[in-house]
Design a protein around this motif. Sequence first.
Motif, mmCIF file in Angstrom:
data_model
loop_
_atom_site.group_PDB
_atom_site.id
_atom_site.type_symbol
_atom_site.label_atom_id
_atom_site.label_comp_id
_atom_site.label_asym_id
_atom_site.label_seq_id
_atom_site.Cartn_x
_atom_site.Cartn_y
_atom_site.Cartn_z
ATOM 1 N N ARG A 1 2.960 -0.855 -1.058
ATOM 2 C CA ARG A 1 4.326 -1.345 -1.598
ATOM 3 C C ARG A 1 4.108 -2.521 -2.458
ATOM 4 N N TYR A 2 2.985 -3.135 -2.540
ATOM 5 C CA TYR A 2 2.679 -4.314 -3.501
ATOM 6 C C TYR A 2 1.550 -3.980 -4.633
ATOM 7 N N ARG A 3 1.268 -2.716 -4.461
ATOM 8 C CA ARG A 3 0.351 -2.083 -5.557
ATOM 9 C C ARG A 3 -1.052 -3.068 -5.570
ATOM 10 N N THR A 4 -1.540 -3.345 -4.201
ATOM 11 C CA THR A 4 -2.550 -4.071 -4.019
ATOM 12 C C THR A 4 -3.634 -3.491 -3.144
ATOM 13 N N ARG B 1 -7.337 -0.563 -14.108
ATOM 14 C CA ARG B 1 -6.771 0.193 -14.978
ATOM 15 C C ARG B 1 -5.777 1.009 -14.530
ATOM 16 N N ALA B 2 -5.721 1.466 -13.404
ATOM 17 C CA ALA B 2 -4.918 2.349 -12.643
ATOM 18 C C ALA B 2 -3.391 1.345 -12.228
ATOM 19 N N GLY B 3 -3.565 -0.185 -12.617
ATOM 20 C CA GLY B 3 -2.319 -0.853 -12.121
ATOM 21 C C GLY B 3 -2.450 -1.325 -10.969
ATOM 22 N N TRP B 4 -3.556 -1.538 -10.264
ATOM 23 C CA TRP B 4 -3.593 -2.000 -8.966
ATOM 24 C C TRP B 4 -4.198 -3.608 -9.099
ATOM 25 N N GLN B 5 -3.538 -4.363 -8.336
ATOM 26 C CA GLN B 5 -4.211 -5.586 -7.990
ATOM 27 C C GLN B 5 -5.539 -5.449 -7.366
ATOM 28 N N VAL B 6 -6.575 -6.223 -7.336
ATOM 29 C CA VAL B 6 -7.854 -6.085 -6.401
ATOM 30 C C VAL B 6 -7.970 -7.548 -6.149
ATOM 31 N N LEU B 7 -7.908 -7.659 -4.768
ATOM 32 C CA LEU B 7 -8.328 -8.913 -4.266
ATOM 33 C C LEU B 7 -9.596 -8.811 -3.280
ATOM 34 N N LYS C 1 -0.770 -14.596 -3.330
ATOM 35 C CA LYS C 1 -1.159 -13.630 -4.669
ATOM 36 C C LYS C 1 -0.497 -12.383 -4.563
ATOM 37 N N ILE C 2 -0.316 -11.714 -3.343
ATOM 38 C CA ILE C 2 0.504 -10.575 -3.239
ATOM 39 C C ILE C 2 1.834 -10.535 -3.792
#
Length: 170
Positions: free
Chosen positions: A56-59, A107-113, A134-135
């Motif tokens: 849902r948050y692309r995270t 690059r695929a549009g995800w946030q990485v934590l 952050k999310i």
Amino acid sequence: MADKLAPAARSRNMAQIKGKNTKPEIKLRSLLHRAGFRFRIHVNTLPGTPDIVLPRYRTVIFVNGCFWHRHENCKYAYNPKSRQDFWQKKFSSTIKRDCEKTDKLMRAGWQVLTVWECELRNNPEAIVHDLALKIIDFTNQSNRKHYTRESPSTGLIATLVSCYTTAEEA
């Protein structure tokens, strides 16, 4: 320095180290769920098979062990005294792999934590609070960045990280 354990005993010990469903990972999942976040775990269709995925948050969230992933300035990221060449190569390849999967996900549009094992030991509620900020902030931005969690003792909530400099230092 010679190993204190026989090769068979050392092999048995190393075989017990899990890569999925570790205690820190389970603890973070519990805290996130309690905070109202719903997620998937170990989604193998994404690069690096992230530990926690919040579609849902692309995270995605990786729960990294300080020793294996070389958490800077952490007492748990020590260098073994035996077979130093072997360990250096192993740690370098882990860091390189971490950077590659992070790059592919971004690059695929995800946030990485990234959450470090030692942080969950020290102040888990603060970690979840910072992650939640952050999310939610990420969903409100069109500019997507990679954040990595730093030790709470430094007072930093998150810092922008360049994997390429980290990989070169290793």
